[in-house]
Design an enzyme around this catalytic site. Structure first.
Site, mmCIF file in Angstrom:
data_model
loop_
_atom_site.group_PDB
_atom_site.id
_atom_site.type_symbol
_atom_site.label_atom_id
_atom_site.label_comp_id
_atom_site.label_asym_id
_atom_site.label_seq_id
_atom_site.Cartn_x
_atom_site.Cartn_y
_atom_site.Cartn_z
ATOM 1 N N TYR A 150 -17.323 4.534 12.863
ATOM 2 C CA TYR A 150 -16.289 4.999 11.934
ATOM 3 C C TYR A 150 -16.147 4.040 10.757
ATOM 4 C CZ TYR A 150 -11.746 6.700 10.267
ATOM 5 O OH TYR A 150 -10.727 7.208 9.489
ATOM 6 N N THR A 158 0.084 -5.889 14.338
ATOM 7 C CA THR A 158 0.936 -5.143 13.407
ATOM 8 C C THR A 158 0.216 -3.945 12.805
ATOM 9 O OG1 THR A 158 0.314 -6.429 11.435
ATOM 10 C CG2 THR A 158 2.147 -7.265 12.785
ATOM 11 N N ARG A 175 -2.550 -5.130 10.033
ATOM 12 C CA ARG A 175 -2.915 -4.057 9.110
ATOM 13 C C ARG A 175 -1.707 -3.778 8.213
ATOM 14 N NH1 ARG A 175 -7.258 -3.481 8.905
ATOM 15 N NH2 ARG A 175 -8.182 -1.912 10.239
#
Length: 315
Positions: free
Chosen positions: A147, A212, A279
């Site tokens: 991905y 996060t 993130r």
């Protein structure tokens, strides 16, 4: 995009794609929804099927598509780890071959084309928050690479088609987005926690729960996408679209339990391979170039999403 246009949405039966189809129809456009239903859900667009300006086509974007359109939104790709790791080769093909086929269509029809890229192009970041100038920290051999690297390769294709063939592109890096029509079994943290809380099942937290994420409600994301598509041809991105307010996974779980009045308890499981520790988008560019920033607070968006899943589970 004020005048009526012929718009193709690949991945249009998915979570974000179905909301986008709905919005485009509301703005008066003709919409061609393309999906192979690998992760998309027909029930997401069932209410649109009898709309005169809506057309539904079952098609896999890894094969060429010959239609006439003015604008293309390329959203086709499984986006949750459970789904994209189920068939990693097909995931990579969807990102790369899908991008080639959609860009080829845009080149032939001279359509403007939007690419739904992802915050996963940043990998497990060493820069925080992540600006568009950051090149990322991605494991090209890991289980998430199909991905992560697929989306990075798709971005390369978009920029090369723009440079070589003058294709009009718009690239957005989408951060964690949530809302109604998420798949209940997609393994994403918001849908996981809500389904577990509503069924009073123990809520699974991977690692210590202090990693996060930043959660953007789907209507805010769509507003950013539409503002990006409305910019002049000189602005192509990439641009981060996400909520800059950061939460730990544990905080999210506790809020979901509170809002659902659940009896669920938190349990810890091993952290998956290559799972990002932090993130958070730097949306300085989106604020200046698009005059965009999210408006929906996490508590309010979660309540809407919980109501959707409550009805889904009841049916």
């Amino acid at each position: 995009m004020r005048a009526s246009r012929r718009v193709l949405v690949s991945g249009g039966a998915g979570f974000i794609g179905s909301h986008l189809c709905e919005l485009l129809l509301a703005e008066g456009h003709e919409v061609l929804c393309v999906d192979n239903y690998f992760t998309g859900w027909r029930r997401n667009i069932e209410h649109l099927v009898n709309t005169p300006r809506f057309e539904l086509m079952r098609h896999d974007v890894t094969f060429p598509l010959y239609v006439e359109v003015d604008d293309i939104f390329n959203l086709a790709c499984p986006a949750s780890p459970i789904h994209y790791q189920h068939d990693p080769v097909q995931t990579l093909k969807t990102s790369v071959h899908g991008a080639i086929n959609m860009l080829g269509l845009a080149k032939r029809t001279r359509a403007k084309i939007f690419q739904a890229s992802t915050s996963e192009v940043y990998g497990d970041p060493t820069v925080h928050p992540q600006p568009e100038s950051y090149w990322g920290h991605v494991n090209p051999l890991g289980i998430r690479a199909c991905y992560d690297e697929g989306k990075r390769a798709a971005e390369t294709l978009f920029f090369d088609y723009h440079r070589q063939h003058k294709v009009r592109i718009k690239v957005a890096r989408i951060f964690n987005t949530y809302g109604p029509r998420m798949h209940p079994n997609d393994g994403r943290v918001v849908s996981n926690f809500i389904v577990q809380a509503l069924t009073n099942t123990d809520i699974s937290i991977y690692g210590d729960g202090n990693q996060t994420r930043s959660f953007c409600y789907v209507t805010d994301l769509l507003d950013g996408i539409m503002k990006l598509m409305a910019t002049g041809d000189e602005f192509i991105g990439p641009v981060n679209l996400g909520n800059p307010v950061e939460f730990t996974i544990r905080q999210l779980a506790e809020l979901v339990i509170e809002l659902t009045d659940s009896k669920s308890k938190l349990i810890s499981l091993p952290l998956p391979s290559d799972d990002p520790r932090q993130r958070q988008p730097d949306i300085t560019l989106a604020r200046s170039a698009l005059q965009w920033e999210p408006k929906v607070a996490l508590r309010d968006g979660l309540q809407e999403t919980i109501d959707y899943f409550r009805k889904l589970l009841a049916s």
